[in-house]
Every structure is written in C-alpha cells, then in structure tokens.
Design an enzyme around this catalytic site. Structure first.
Site, mmCIF file in Angstrom:
data_model
loop_
_atom_site.group_PDB
_atom_site.id
_atom_site.type_symbol
_atom_site.label_atom_id
_atom_site.label_comp_id
_atom_site.label_asym_id
_atom_site.label_seq_id
_atom_site.Cartn_x
_atom_site.Cartn_y
_atom_site.Cartn_z
ATOM 1 N NE ARG A 160 -9.276 9.303 11.353
ATOM 2 C CZ ARG A 160 -8.342 9.408 13.007
ATOM 3 N NH1 ARG A 160 -8.709 10.418 13.675
ATOM 4 N NH2 ARG A 160 -8.892 8.753 13.976
ATOM 5 C CB THR A 161 -14.574 11.060 6.964
ATOM 6 O OG1 THR A 161 -13.551 10.508 7.341
ATOM 7 C CG2 THR A 161 -15.000 12.018 6.429
ATOM 8 C CE LYS A 183 -37.338 -0.741 5.425
ATOM 9 N NZ LYS A 183 -38.663 0.640 5.393
ATOM 10 N NE ARG A 224 -15.927 7.040 4.142
ATOM 11 C CZ ARG A 224 -14.382 6.945 4.765
ATOM 12 N NH1 ARG A 224 -14.626 8.934 4.241
ATOM 13 N NH2 ARG A 224 -13.735 6.553 4.620
ATOM 14 C CG HIS A 248 -11.278 11.409 1.654
ATOM 15 N ND1 HIS A 248 -12.454 11.477 2.375
ATOM 16 C CD2 HIS A 248 -11.153 10.728 2.752
ATOM 17 C CE1 HIS A 248 -12.570 11.763 3.495
ATOM 18 N NE2 HIS A 248 -11.508 11.383 4.068
#
Lengths: 307, 307, 307
Positions: free
Chosen positions: B51-52, B80, B101, B129
């Site tokens: 969604r974001t 890595k 995110r 957020h």
C-alpha cells in the site's frame, strides 16, 4: 549487434571512447536526458544484486528510457524450468537491451547467442562482471586523470575476488602500470594471473602481506572484502583480518593524492572513520558506475551522441 | 536539504501549506503531470508494504518522475550485511529522493544523516509513519473543511497503534479539538499520550469502552484493527472484538456528516456493509494519500509550483 | 467501464477490431508511442508469472504509459489478510488500469466488481487466461491471414490445459474450423468441451493419439506441455511422452505453411532443433502478445487511435 560479456570485449581504443562518453555524460547530464526515449531495458537478475540492478535502472532512466524485469530467480520463469536461451528470446520481444545477472558461469554468453537484443553481462557467477571493471576504470581515470603510469595496490582477498582479476586484466593494457598485491598467503592471486597475465606480459608487480608497509607508494588502493568462509580455520581469520582493515592510521601513511576504491558493499574492511577523508572514493565510484552504464547502454544501442 | 522523519517535522504553517498544495494537485492534476520530469524516486522497502510503496510510486509517476528500488529486504544489499548508512550513500548516486521503510526504529534518521538526497520515512518499525499522518490530516481537512473544532473518535487498539498516536500528536496542534478514545481497557492509549500530550496541553478528551455510546457525538471516527495477538487470552479477545466492529447499526447512531477513516488494510473491524455509506471515507483516504505524497515530493525536491 | 475477464467477453466483431488494431500497432509502432502518456498500469501478480507480467509491462511502456505493482503475493498486502475487493479499491486510487494474476478462480471477477478502473484477468488459477487466447488468435491471423477455414491440431495435455480449452472456445466462433485433438487417452479434452462445445455446435473434430499420423493435414499445430504429475504412474509417462515431442523428423511430415504455436514456457516438448524452422512461430507469438496487449489496454482505456 554487439554484447558486453567480458571486461576485455572492448579494445583499449573502444574503452577510451566509452570512458570519454561517460565523462561527457557526467559533465552534461541534461544533454542526455532523452537520448533513449522509448527504449526499454530489461534487468534479468537470477540472483539479487540491488547495487548493480539499481545502477543499471538509474542509468536507463537518466537517459529517458524505461525499465522492466525481475530481481530474483523465484519470481522468474526459471522456476518453471525455462532455459536462459528461451527466456532471452522472449525478452527480445519485450525490451531493446538486457542486463543479466546469473549464478552460473557462461550464462550471459548463452543468452547472447540466442538474443535479438544486446546483452550486458551484469555478473555470471564468480566469472565476469565487466561493468564493475568499466566503473573502476572510469573512477581511476576521473580521479587521477590517466590510466597509465600508476602504482595500483590491490588488497584483501585476491584469490577469489573476481573484480580484482578483471581489474588487473584491464589495467595491464595501459603503459607503465605497476601492481602491489597485498594479501595473506592464503588469499594470493591465482597462478594464472601471476604467470599468464603479469609475468607473461612483463608487468612489474610484487606480492606482500603488510598493508602498512605497502601503502606509501600507492597511487590507487583497491580494497576488497576478506570473507571468513575463505579461511581454513577461525584462528587464521582472526589473526589476519585486522591487518587488512583500512583506518585513519593507515591513511596517514598514504600519499595525499592516493585514492581508495572498493567495489562495495563493504562490511568492515574500511573503517567508517575513513569515509570523510577526501581520498575515500568508494561512494563516488558508485556514481561513476551510473555514468559508465549510461555510456554503455548508448553505445550498445548505437544511440547518436547529442550535440 | 530537508527530510521527513517524524509527523511533527513540519510546523502547523508548513503542514497547512503542504495540504493546500495537495488540494490544488487534487483539483488540477494535469497541471502537475510534468513537474518532476527526469527526477527519480527510490523506494527502499526493507519490509514489504504494498500500500505505502505503491502510493509513493503512483505519486512520483503522476508528477512525471520515475521510480526504482526494492520491495523487500531479501532482494536488497542488506542481505550482504551492508549498513543503512552505506546503502543510502549508494542510493544518493542513483536517485533524487528516497522513501524508506525499515523494521528498525530510527533507521530513517540514520539514513538521513548520511544521505545526499531527501529521505522520507515510510515507516520505521512501530515508531513513525509520517505520510500516513499527513494523509489522515488531508482526509479530515478535505472532508470537513477544517482541522480545528472537531470531535475525533479513535477506536480499537489505541495502545500499540502507531497511526493513532501520531494523529493525536498532530491534531492537538489545532484549536478546539476534542478526543473520544474508544478501546477495551487492555488497549487504552499509553501513559505518555494521556499525560504528556493530552493532559499537559489541556486538551479535552475522554476514555470510553463503548463505541455505540460514543459514536453520536463524533465528527470523525478513526477505526483501527484489534489484533488477536494483543490479548492475554482468547476469551478476552472474543468477548471484546465484536464491540469494536463498525456496522450499519452503529452507523445509524452517527451524525450525518461524521466520516469514517481507517489506515487500511482492514480485516473485519469495519463490516463491508458500511462500504457504500457515503460517510465511509477509508478508500478516498487512499486517494488523498497519493495527493499528499505528490505534494511532499514536490516540497522536498523544492520543485516550483506550476502556474 | 469494461473489463476483460473471459476470452469470450469480446464478440467476434469486437475481437476482430482488437486484432486489427494490434496489427496496425505492429506495423506502425512509433505512431502509438505516446497514446498512453500519463496513464499507469498496475500489475497485480499474486503468483509469479514473469512472461505475462513483462508482456503487459512492455505493452504499457511502449504506449508511453508507466507501470507499478507487485510480482508475488508475499510482497503484497494479501499477506496482511486484505481481501481482493479491498486491494482493487486501493489500486483504483493508484492506477488507471490493472492486470491481475491470482491462484484462485474467480478472483478477477471479484476484483472487477469492486474496481473503479478496468481489470484485465491475467490468469485466475486453472480457469481463464484471456490475453493468452487473444495472443493465439493474433498469431494465427497474422501468420495465416485468416481465422476461418483452418485445420487446427492441438497436441499434448488437452485435459488440464487451460489455454487449449480457451482456444477451442474462441475458434469455434469462426466458420469452417476443424480440430485434430492429439493426446494420450489419459489427457483427452474434458467431456464438456467434446459435448457442449464441439458436438453441440456441429464442429468437425477428431481425437487421435498419434502426432506423426495427424501432422500432415494441419494448418496450425498448437503444442502444450505434458506434465509428469498428470500421469497415474511413471511407466505411462515414459511410454507416452516421447510421442509428443516435436522434432525435425515430425516437422518433415508437415505442410510447408503449417505453423507451430506454444504458449511457453516449453520444457522439452519441442526439440530446440525445430527453433530455426521458419514454421516455428512460438517466439513470434510472444511478440504478438505484446501488440495484442497494447491494443487491449488502449481499448479498455478508450484511448483514441492516433491518425
């Protein structure tokens, strides 16, 4: 139609031309913003490599083109048993140029044999990674102003390090380049590099194990990662790894115009305290990687250089 | 250069300016179709959030820009062992702005400290957020015409719900906003919200457990999910969950101009029979989220507003 | 607003119109390079299908549009328990048209019922895959110049092969089409195809098990994969599979203008020695798939055909 499968596919003249184009792109970025309008790059990454994939994508987008592809094998047709030959034939219908990363050596070559579009080898197993080499060349040329008359130190895992072997192969083509190969005994360059490349061509080089002693004479220090898995036992690893960590104290021993390169990602072989040193060039290297890939895409697509 | 890390990074004035721009974008979408031509957004999603991520991508594409990035950690260099600091330095070479995110709190802050390009926090663990909060503010302002003089009901999991805490923090900056905090005892707002934010600023609020009783006085009802895992035992969950499911019967108790918001995804806390109610605003909220992210990208890139 | 959920959603007239548009696109690609400028396609792939996804993406990019989406369920909101209905409502805020692949039959239908934008079914379980059928039709029409008066051989797994059933359903709408159904007994077409489609409509067909005997009379040979899992025991599989591998020897028995199609990916049911035969059309088929999807996107978005 031309592909880029190995770092030496381009002659010295062609390489110079490519680097000159990349340099013009660097200084006149806007001029190139639309040269690939309507062209599509396919990024076929059978194993993940964010850095390389995004560098290619950034390059194509900066030329006005667009991008499609996959970033790991499990989201690809490979999972259904399709051959690389069939996949590239399909991709030839979808895109104008492809960059392919595959865990198996020779995959890019196989792809190029069945492709209707130029294929760029973005890494095939431990084998070749030619755009990394072009990136290294552009970084050295941009920072030092030349590719000849240089003393280049290569430090860390020289045995398994693909980028190191390719860089040596590429640099021996320029006059008066000396190498200082800095590694533990266990991780020295393979025999074929020492004999068939360096000795056979009469290139001046030495193999040493002490970074501190070697650093003062270098024009370029190319660092690589020393992976724990490469050692026979933990004690050897612990004993050796610290000697190959570049820090401020070691940088104090280097020339004022010695530049540090690293193919990235680094883990701890360059201390973060070095990052602010103006001679630390490994992040600028990532930027040069975009310009050189832009030049490469233009070259393989035979796009006219804008005036 | 500016980043957006926390919902309160923008002052009330700056927030109003951003929302005004977002609103102009909503009503004159075509005017903005090329303001980010040639610009690239990197979406760096160390944990998936379709969604974001897609909201950001849609926003950038609607401004004429392009997008690159990764949608989960296992297809990134993080696998890595690369640090967030090194990744953002690399991404700074590839893109003009980044939305990140990350499951770990503070990651976006670390990224911003090493970035050469604006960083937008698209969620860092249970922490912040901010673009969700901006979305909520734009939704409320668009639907009610104001951000002051409102009675706002927040319902569900008020203890762990990050979006609820951020929204309270953002709304207390506007005059005469009252809160009705509707939750089971187990999921009331944390102490610091109650004491340091609401009581300390003299904000009118009440804490209740009955949605039916609370709904008639609300101007906005902000629903959140009540997660089973939050309860000590299954019986409590089963006993309580139904009281916090919004259905037609409950909507009949609400004002004619009360709007229902939800950060989505919902599971079953809003009955689908409510979806057709004109007061159900949670899907429109997703649309506002695109406009507000368009305005944010323009603001951080310091793109001129077209005339 | 219109969706494409089933291969027969378009009437014969509408299908012909679409194929004519696709053919014009093929021959005048540049003319269409900007008809979808500013439009966004969402590719919602709840299960991976590189071929189909990239074909859609290539199509949209070639029309000047852009693309966003996800390529597997684990990077989607589905992992958080969101319904397809809610996801498509969100996607309606982010894109102008959606192509959806889902493992569950009927998912595309559900999506279309809640969508604000056209939905293309890019495969729902073993159910429907209408753009594959349109691709097959365009390939046949382009290569043979017609869709009527043809003898079509379908070979391999006719029992479970979704594409085979759809192609039969689509082709019976054209006059004087005969079918030769070539399969082992275990993998014959299902009863409803034989009775409700072929017999009920008085279509000429025969069911045979020998490819060699059948091939000389065919105008089109549509190959499909014979999957090991479909057999009750390994011996049957081993005994049968070789009879259904198309090789040079079998091609020598065919007409000079018989074309071989395959939905791809193939595993070994067509020998690679056939690839260079000018009658091997399965890679061209992938190219036709892009043109037909371009035409479909234009049609569903009601984009004006450029002059």
């Amino acid at each position: 139609m031309r592909h880029l499968l190995n770092p030496l596919d381009f002659s010295v003249e062609e390489t110079n031309e490519l680097l000159t184009l990349a340099s013009d792109i660097e200084h006149n970025l806007k001029k190139y913003a639309h040269v690939c309008d309507g062209k599509k790059l396919a990024t076929l990454f059978y194993e993940p490599s964010t850095r390389t994939r995004l560098s290619f994508e950034s390059a194509m987008l900066s030329l006005g083109g667009s991008v499609l592809g996959f970033s790991s094998a499990n989201s690809s047709s490979a999972a259904k048993g399709e051959s690389v030959a069939d996949t590239i034939r399909m991709i030839s219908c979808y895109a104008d140029i492809a960059a392919m990363r595959h865990p198996k050596e020779g995959s890019a070559l196989v792809a190029s044999m069945h492709s209707q579009i130029p294929v760029i080898n973005a890494g095939d197993g431990g084998h070749q990674h030619p755009t990394q080499t072009l990136t290294d060349l552009m970084t050295i040329r941009s920072l030092k102003g030349r590719l000849d008359n240089l003393t280049i130190g290569l430090c860390g895992d020289l045995k398994f390090g693909r980028t190191v072997h390719s860089l040596i192969n590429a640099m021996v083509r320029y006059p008066n380049v000396r190498f200082v190969l800095i590694s533990p005994d266990e991780l020295k360059v393979p025999e074929y590099i020492r004999e068939d490349v360096l000795r056979a061509k009469g290139i001046e080089f030495k193999e040493v194990s002490n970074l501190d002693a070697a650093i003062p004479e270098l024009d370029i220090l190319y660092m690589t990662r020393v992976q724990k898995e490469r050692f026979f036992n933990e004690e050897d690893y612990i004993r050796l790894k610290d000697s190959y960590i570049l820090d401020k104290a070691k940088m104090d021993l280097a020339k004022e115009d010695m530049y540090v390169l690293h193919p990235l990602p680094r883990v701890n072989e360059i201390s973060t305290e070095v990052d602010d040193d103006p001679r630390a060039a490994y992040f600028r290297q990532a930027q040069y990687g975009v310009y050189v890939r832009m030049a490469l895409i233009m070259t393989l697509l035979e796009v006219e250089k804008p005036c």
